[in-house]
Design a protein around this motif. Sequence first.
Motif, short mmCIF file in Angstrom:
data_model
loop_
_atom_site.label_atom_id
_atom_site.label_comp_id
_atom_site.label_asym_id
_atom_site.label_seq_id
_atom_site.Cartn_x
_atom_site.Cartn_y
_atom_site.Cartn_z
N HIS A 33 18.57 -52.12 -57.34
CA HIS A 33 18.82 -51.90 -58.76
C HIS A 33 20.32 -52.02 -59.02
CE1 HIS A 33 14.83 -49.74 -59.82
NE2 HIS A 33 14.68 -50.45 -58.72
N PRO A 34 20.82 -53.23 -59.29
CA PRO A 34 22.26 -53.40 -59.50
C PRO A 34 22.74 -52.66 -60.75
CG PRO A 34 21.09 -55.49 -59.80
CD PRO A 34 20.08 -54.47 -59.40
N HIS A 35 24.03 -52.39 -60.80
CA HIS A 35 24.69 -51.73 -61.94
C HIS A 35 24.23 -50.29 -62.12
CE1 HIS A 35 25.95 -55.79 -62.75
NE2 HIS A 35 24.71 -56.16 -62.93
N SER A 36 23.65 -49.69 -61.10
CA SER A 36 23.21 -48.30 -61.16
C SER A 36 23.73 -47.57 -59.93
CB SER A 36 21.68 -48.22 -61.18
OG SER A 36 21.17 -48.92 -62.28
N VAL A 37 23.70 -46.25 -59.99
CA VAL A 37 24.14 -45.42 -58.87
C VAL A 37 22.93 -44.78 -58.19
CG1 VAL A 37 25.49 -43.38 -58.24
CG2 VAL A 37 26.34 -44.94 -59.99
N VAL A 38 22.03 -44.21 -59.00
CA VAL A 38 20.84 -43.55 -58.50
C VAL A 38 19.62 -44.15 -59.21
CG1 VAL A 38 19.57 -41.35 -58.44
CG2 VAL A 38 22.02 -41.39 -57.93
N SER A 39 18.60 -44.43 -58.45
CA SER A 39 17.33 -44.91 -58.99
C SER A 39 16.22 -44.00 -58.52
CB SER A 39 17.06 -46.35 -58.54
OG SER A 39 18.07 -47.22 -59.01
N GLY A 40 15.07 -44.10 -59.16
CA GLY A 40 13.97 -43.26 -58.73
C GLY A 40 12.68 -43.58 -59.45
#
Length: 194
Positions: free
Chosen positions: A115-122
């Motif tokens: 998930h580019p341009h993000s820090v944390v995904s979920g």
Amino acid sequence: MTSRALFPTTLYEAAIDDAGLIEELDASVRALAQEDRAGHGWSKEHGYRGYTSYASLNDLPLRDPVFADLKRMLDKHAARFAAECGMELAGRKLKLDSLWVNLLKPGGGHSGHVHPHSVVSGTFYVAVPEGAGGIRFEDPRLGLLMAAPTRPGTFETVRPHPGTLLLWESWLRHEVLPHAGKGERISVSFNYRW
């Protein structure tokens, strides 16, 4: 002589035991799947077996109170995860950047991605029928191992249940394994930025 592990990869897992929230999310996702023509168009064009609001609706917490409730819960877990990972946020908080729903039909999956341009995904799991594919995470070193022999743990699969919340750093490559069960697998995915 000593050995130590460097650069661990953290996967955050929580069980959210809130049957009312799960029931309301299930109903809301199914309603969106009935109404969102743009989401169906994107899903068809990209071979997504089922429905996702990924490229069509970007205001779910404003559109439906149950997503606002979910956002408040996710904000707290994202803050805990950031602290657990030792993220130095310089007094700022992670901010929910995007949140979308997924209604995956039998036979559907999602190939490996980040998930580019993000820090944390979920992902928060709402409905997980028997036989639904798990989510599989890839060792981030895999692309750099070159001539190395295989080793256990290159891929780790989590088989979620309704109410499972998973958080990971957005650079961690992952995929949704094919859904081999009956019924629809429903989840809500999201990204946080800094």
